[in-house]
Design an enzyme around this catalytic site. Structure first.
Site: not given
Length: 312
Positions: A169, A199, A203
């Site tokens: 992550s 983004y 994650k």
């Protein structure tokens, strides 16, 4: 101290010296391992360390030439030969072919490093099936690969010797409060959200998937962990404006440092105890975004992921 405190953030951006090094990795003879995105950056450094400790490692990436170049370079450095596994994580059909190719060759899989990914690409870029490129690659692609390889992982797990899924992550997951399912396919809401938000959302999705995998399969011998590898000098920054890159560069660490946390999770005896945890640089247990610990959101994301691959 929570993830959102400035002290916690600074501790991840400027971590204390690692107590773990690649020299602490045990002998991995007989272990079969896949590293997605293993042809460059953190992935390549991870593969290098695994080869040095006698694992059989498959580099899973989409560019045959780049993987072959990486295999040759790693061979010259380690004297060991990695294996090629062609897969485009932005294409569900490619993932299915890759999983079939792997299971035709191997009956065991000890560790799956879901390491590859994309960061802030141009907003118009989508996966082959029309998903947001970042969530589609970073989360959905890795989910589908893991799902297809799960029977092999489960068959490999033995008492005291769990199979492991290591999910990369980022600290960027901290800035997102949940998953906006309206932004996962192309639409005005997705474009409006912007690449930076998307983004961070992807994650967060990595941690949610990792935790849900742990909830569902820990009792069957699967250790699933997620991690922030650190702020690193890698190709992941290629879509970031050069001015920002130049400023950031002063505080970035080499990719070899970034490999430490996932190698700790994926190879050591201590790593066997980390199921459901979120790890931070370098080789430490940390606290994720509280949203990542929400079992209802984890279940909702898992259900959505299952629905997207049902007819592939």
């Amino acid at each position: 101290m929570g993830l959102f405190s400035s002290a916690s953030r600074l501790s991840q951006i400027f971590p204390p010296k690692s107590k773990f090094s690649v020299n602490d990795i045990p002998d991995l003879t007989g272990q079969v391992i896949i590293v997605t995105g293993g042809n460059s950056g953190v992935g390549k450094e991870t593969v290098k360390a695994l080869l040095q400790h006698n694992a059989k490692v498959y580099i899973a990436a989409r560019s045959e030439q780049k993987v072959k170049d990486a295999i040759q370079d790693l061979s010259s450095q380690t004297g060991k030969q990695a294996e090629l596994l062609l897969v485009d994580l932005a294409d569900l059909h490619s993932i299915k072919r890759a999983a079939e190719a792997f299971t035709q060759k191997e009956t065991q899989l000890h560790v799956l490093f879901n390491n590859g990914g994309v960061m802030v690409p141009p907003i118009n870029q989508l996966t082959a099936q029309g998903f947001d490129l970042q969530f589609g690659t970073n989360v959905l692609g890795h989910f589908y690969l893991t799902k297809l390889l799960l029977p092999t992982l489960l068959a490999t797990a033995a008492p005291g010797k769990p199979a492991r899924v290591i999910n990369t992550s980022s600290l960027s997951h901290a800035g997102v409060s949940g998953v906006d399912f309206n932004t996962l396919k192309d639409c005005p809401a997705r474009t409006e959200a912007g690449s930076g938000y998307l983004y961070g959302q992807s994650k967060l999705g990595n941690v949610l998937f990792s935790n849900e995998l742990s909830r569902r399969y820990a009792d069957q011998g699967i250790v699933s962990v997620s991690l922030n590898p650190g702020e690193l000098k890698t190709e992941l920054w290629r879509h970031v404006p050069s001015v920002v890159r130049a400023v950031k560069n002063a505080t970035l660490y080499p990719a070899s440092q970034g490999a430490l946390t996932q190698l700790w999770a994926g190879t050591t005896d201590e790593g066997k105890t980390l199921g459901g945890k979120y790890l931070i640089p370098w080789a430490r247990v940390g606290e994720p975004n509280p949203a990542a610990l929400d079992p209802e959101l984890g279940k909702k994301v898992w259900t959505w992921l299952e629905e997207q691959v049902a007819d592939i």
